[in-house]
Design a protein around this motif. Structure first.
Motif, mmCIF file in Angstrom:
data_model
loop_
_atom_site.group_PDB
_atom_site.id
_atom_site.type_symbol
_atom_site.label_atom_id
_atom_site.label_comp_id
_atom_site.label_asym_id
_atom_site.label_seq_id
_atom_site.Cartn_x
_atom_site.Cartn_y
_atom_site.Cartn_z
ATOM 1 N N ALA A 50 95.360 14.803 -13.448
ATOM 2 C CA ALA A 50 96.550 15.693 -13.406
ATOM 3 C C ALA A 50 97.625 14.236 -12.083
ATOM 4 O O ALA A 50 96.903 13.921 -11.433
ATOM 5 N N ILE A 51 98.463 14.419 -12.112
ATOM 6 C CA ILE A 51 99.277 13.724 -10.988
ATOM 7 C C ILE A 51 101.198 14.625 -10.850
ATOM 8 O O ILE A 51 101.560 14.979 -11.604
ATOM 9 N N THR A 57 95.232 13.694 -9.523
ATOM 10 C CA THR A 57 94.016 14.746 -9.490
ATOM 11 C C THR A 57 92.633 13.990 -10.197
ATOM 12 O O THR A 57 92.769 13.127 -11.177
ATOM 13 N N LEU A 58 91.447 13.108 -9.764
ATOM 14 C CA LEU A 58 90.792 12.591 -10.199
ATOM 15 C C LEU A 58 88.970 13.781 -10.389
ATOM 16 O O LEU A 58 88.419 14.754 -9.667
ATOM 17 N N ARG A 59 88.678 12.919 -11.352
ATOM 18 C CA ARG A 59 87.255 13.099 -11.810
ATOM 19 C C ARG A 59 86.785 12.675 -12.306
ATOM 20 O O ARG A 59 86.363 10.816 -12.847
ATOM 21 N N PRO A 60 84.860 11.978 -12.375
ATOM 22 C CA PRO A 60 84.655 10.559 -13.026
ATOM 23 C C PRO A 60 84.917 10.461 -14.047
ATOM 24 O O PRO A 60 84.653 11.299 -15.359
ATOM 25 N N ALA A 61 84.172 9.568 -14.690
ATOM 26 C CA ALA A 61 84.445 8.637 -15.831
ATOM 27 C C ALA A 61 83.348 8.437 -16.591
ATOM 28 O O ALA A 61 81.985 9.710 -16.282
ATOM 29 N N ASN A 93 86.157 21.060 -6.059
ATOM 30 C CA ASN A 93 85.648 21.559 -5.943
ATOM 31 C C ASN A 93 84.158 20.792 -6.319
ATOM 32 O O ASN A 93 83.143 21.606 -6.620
ATOM 33 N N GLY A 94 83.789 19.723 -5.993
ATOM 34 C CA GLY A 94 82.966 18.802 -6.490
ATOM 35 C C GLY A 94 82.758 17.814 -8.135
ATOM 36 O O GLY A 94 82.819 17.344 -8.424
ATOM 37 N N VAL A 95 83.667 18.585 -8.397
ATOM 38 C CA VAL A 95 84.136 18.571 -9.871
ATOM 39 C C VAL A 95 85.231 17.803 -10.056
ATOM 40 O O VAL A 95 85.454 16.601 -10.855
ATOM 41 N N VAL A 96 86.704 18.132 -9.549
ATOM 42 C CA VAL A 96 87.426 17.392 -9.163
ATOM 43 C C VAL A 96 87.903 16.952 -8.283
ATOM 44 O O VAL A 96 87.954 17.513 -7.268
ATOM 45 N N ALA A 97 88.390 16.175 -7.209
ATOM 46 C CA ALA A 97 89.602 15.642 -6.645
ATOM 47 C C ALA A 97 90.977 15.749 -6.237
ATOM 48 O O ALA A 97 90.597 14.906 -6.790
ATOM 49 N N ILE A 98 91.285 16.241 -5.020
ATOM 50 C CA ILE A 98 92.675 15.819 -5.234
ATOM 51 C C ILE A 98 92.905 14.929 -4.440
ATOM 52 O O ILE A 98 92.282 14.982 -3.258
ATOM 53 N N ARG A 99 93.286 13.768 -4.501
ATOM 54 C CA ARG A 99 93.760 13.003 -3.099
ATOM 55 C C ARG A 99 95.241 12.695 -2.999
ATOM 56 O O ARG A 99 95.765 12.295 -3.456
ATOM 57 N N SER A 107 102.284 2.509 -14.502
ATOM 58 C CA SER A 107 102.871 3.349 -14.715
ATOM 59 C C SER A 107 100.779 4.428 -14.967
ATOM 60 O O SER A 107 100.237 3.595 -15.538
ATOM 61 N N LEU A 108 101.229 5.238 -14.266
ATOM 62 C CA LEU A 108 99.698 6.222 -14.220
ATOM 63 C C LEU A 108 99.983 7.435 -15.112
ATOM 64 O O LEU A 108 101.079 7.827 -14.732
ATOM 65 N N ARG A 109 98.675 7.921 -15.900
ATOM 66 C CA ARG A 109 99.374 9.031 -16.608
ATOM 67 C C ARG A 109 97.758 9.541 -17.030
ATOM 68 O O ARG A 109 97.076 9.394 -16.750
ATOM 69 N N ALA A 110 97.942 10.922 -16.978
ATOM 70 C CA ALA A 110 96.895 11.514 -16.944
ATOM 71 C C ALA A 110 95.580 11.471 -18.241
ATOM 72 O O ALA A 110 96.643 11.427 -19.048
ATOM 73 N N GLY A 111 94.675 10.952 -18.100
ATOM 74 C CA GLY A 111 93.898 10.970 -19.042
ATOM 75 C C GLY A 111 93.471 9.554 -18.855
ATOM 76 O O GLY A 111 92.313 8.772 -19.493
ATOM 77 N N ASP A 112 94.321 8.198 -17.934
ATOM 78 C CA ASP A 112 93.569 7.389 -17.899
ATOM 79 C C ASP A 112 92.638 6.937 -17.178
ATOM 80 O O ASP A 112 92.104 7.697 -16.007
ATOM 81 N N LEU A 113 91.479 5.724 -17.142
ATOM 82 C CA LEU A 113 90.740 5.790 -16.805
ATOM 83 C C LEU A 113 90.636 4.425 -15.561
ATOM 84 O O LEU A 113 92.005 4.061 -15.806
#
Length: 375
Positions: A50-51, A57-61, A93-99, A107-113
Motif C-alpha cells: 500500500a502507498i 506498507t511493505l511485507r516480505p517478498a 504487526n510483524g506481518v507488514v510494516a508501515i514506513r 512510479s511505485l505501485r501496490a504489488g511491486d517487488l
C-alpha cells in the motif's frame, strides 16, 4: 588383517574430514574471492502492499527472509519501476510494516517487488546531494580507474574506498558531511570493480594488492595540492586502507582514518560467517589450508589487526553489533587496545555497514566532531 582394517578406517576418516574441507574451500572462493559472484543481481526482498502520502506498507517478498521488511533505519527503496527514500518503521504487526516514505523516481505501485538498498541515495553526488563533481581517471599500475572528484577548499583530502562487491554509491551517505566543511573528496574504484581492470589472478586479495589503486589516488591528490590525506574505508575498503598504511611509502601523508565495519582479519571474518550459517568451525582448519594452497595465498596477508593497533593517527571507528559479515569483536578489540587514538561508535542493531542507516544523526555527530578535531 587388523592393520589393513585400521588403515582403511583411517583413510575413510581422512576422506570424510577432507570432503567438507574441499567443499568449503570452493564455497569460500565463490563467495569470498570471485568478483563474478558480486555481479549477480540483488534479489527483491520486499513487496509494496500500500502507498499513502508519506507512508508506504511493505511485507516480505516470496522466498525472502521473514524480517526483510523490518530492517531498522533508512534506505533507498529500489524497484523495477521506481525508487523512493524509505525511512524508519512507523507501525508494524510483524506481518507488514508501515514506513516513512518519500518518492524519488519513476512510479511505485501496490504489488511491486523491491529491495532495501543500504547506500540510501541514488546515482552520483549531483543526483544524490546536488554536489558538483568530476569523473576523473586515476592512473595506477594496472591501468586507469574512474573516481568521483568533489572539489573543496582544504588541503586535507578525503579518499573514500568502498567495500567488496559494492561501488562508489556506498560513499554517498558520508560524502555531504565531508564537503560541508570543505574537504575535497575522491571516491575511488579498484581492480575487479565492474568496468575496471581485473586483478591478474581475477580474484579479490583483501587489500594486499588493491592498495596500489589507493596509493595512485593519493598521488593524484598530492599532484593537485593536497598536503594531508583522510582515508575512509568500508568493510574490505577498510582493509585496503590499512594495507596502504602497512605497505606504502605514502602512509606518512595520512592524517587520519574513518573505518566503517572494517575487515581487520579475513580468518576471523570467515569463521564468523561459518557460525552464522551453522557450519562447524572445526572444518575451517582443513578448508582454509586447502583454499590457501589451491588459490595461492597466505592468510597472514589478510590480517591487519597489528597494523591497526600500531597506527599513530586518529581513527573514527563504526561497527554495528548485529553485523552478520564482519565480526564486531575485531573492532571491539581494536578500540580496547588503542583508546588513545580510536573513537569507537558501536551501533546497536546495525548490520553490516549499516551504522549510518540505523542512526544517521548519531553518525553525523561523530563525524563532525572527528573532523573538527582533525582540522
Amino acid at each position: 588383517m587388523r592393520t589393513r582394517t585400521l588403515a582403511s578406517s583411517l583413510a575413510a576418516a581422512g576422506a570424510l574430514a577432507l570432503g567438507p574441507g574441499v567443499l568449503l574451500s570452493r564455497m569460500l572462493h565463490r563467495a569470498g574471492f570471485d568478483p563474478a559472484t558480486d555481479r549477480l543481481p540483488e534479489p527483491y526482498t520486499v513487496r509494496v502492499t500500500a502507498i499513502a502520502p508519506g507512508r508506504l506498507t511493505l511485507r516480505p517478498a516470496p522466498g525472502a527472509p521473514p524480517n526483510a521488511h523490518l530492517e531498522p533505519g533508512r534506505y533507498l527503496l529500489d524497484a523495477a519501476r521506481g525508487q523512493a527514500s524509505l525511512g524508519p518503521i512507523l507501525e508494524t504487526n510483524g506481518v507488514v510494516a508501515i514506513r516513512a516514505y518519500h518518492h524519488l523516481l519513476g512510479s511505485l505501485r501496490a504489488g511491486d517487488l523491491a529491495r532495501l538498498d543500504p547506500f540510501a541515495y541514488p546515482g552520483d553526488p549531483r543526483q544524490a546531494h546536488g554536489l558538483a563533481f568530476e569523473e576523473v581517471q586515476i592512473h595506477a599500475p594496472l591501468g586507469s580507474f574512474p573516481a568521483w572528484y568533489i572539489p573543496g577548499q582544504r588541503d586535507t583530502w578525503a579518499i573514500m574506498v568502498h567495500g567488496k562487491g559494492a561501488n562508489r554509491r556506498e560513499t554517498l551517505r558520508l560524502l555531504p558531511l565531508l564537503t560541508a566543511v570543505g574537504f575535497p573528496a575522491l571516491a575511488i574504484t579498484y581492480r575487479n570493480d565492474e568496468g575496471c581492470p581485473p586483478a591478474p589472478g581475477g580474484r579479490y586479495t583483501y587489500g594486499r594488492d588493491e592498495y596500489e589503486e589507493l596509493e595512485a589516488a593519493i598521488q593524484f591528490a598530492l599532484g593537485l595540492g593536497a598536503q594531508r590525506i583522510l582515508l575512509v574505508g568500508y568493510s574490505m575498503g577498510g582493509a585496503i586502507c590499512l594495507s596502504l598504511m602497512e605497505r606504502s611509502d605514502l602512509a606518512p601523508r595520512v592524517a587520519g582514518l574513518i573505518l566503517d565495519a572494517p575487515m581487520l582479519d579475513l580468518r576471523s571474518t570467515i569463521a564468523h560467517g561459518a557460525r552464522q550459517r551453522r557450519i562447524p568451525v572445526r572444518y575451517l582448519a582443513i578448508s582454509n589450508r586447502i583454499a590457501a594452497r589451491r588459490y595461492r595465498f597466505d592468510w597472514d596477508d589478510f590480517d591487519y589487526r597489528r597494523t591497526a593497533i600500531d597506527l599513530q593517527v586518529p581513527v573514527l571507528l563504526f561497527h554495528g553489533d548485529a553485523d552478520p559479515v564482519v565480526p564486531v569483536a575485531t573492532s571491539d578489540s581494536l578500540a580496547a587496545a588503542r583508546p588513545d587514538i580510536v573513537r569507537y561508535v558501536r551501533v546497536p542493531a546495525a548490520g553490516h555497514v549499516r551504522s549510518w542507516n540505523v542512526d544517521p544523526e548519531g553518525y553525523a555527530d561523530a563525524v563532525q566532531h572527528y573532523l573538527a578535531a582533525l582540522a
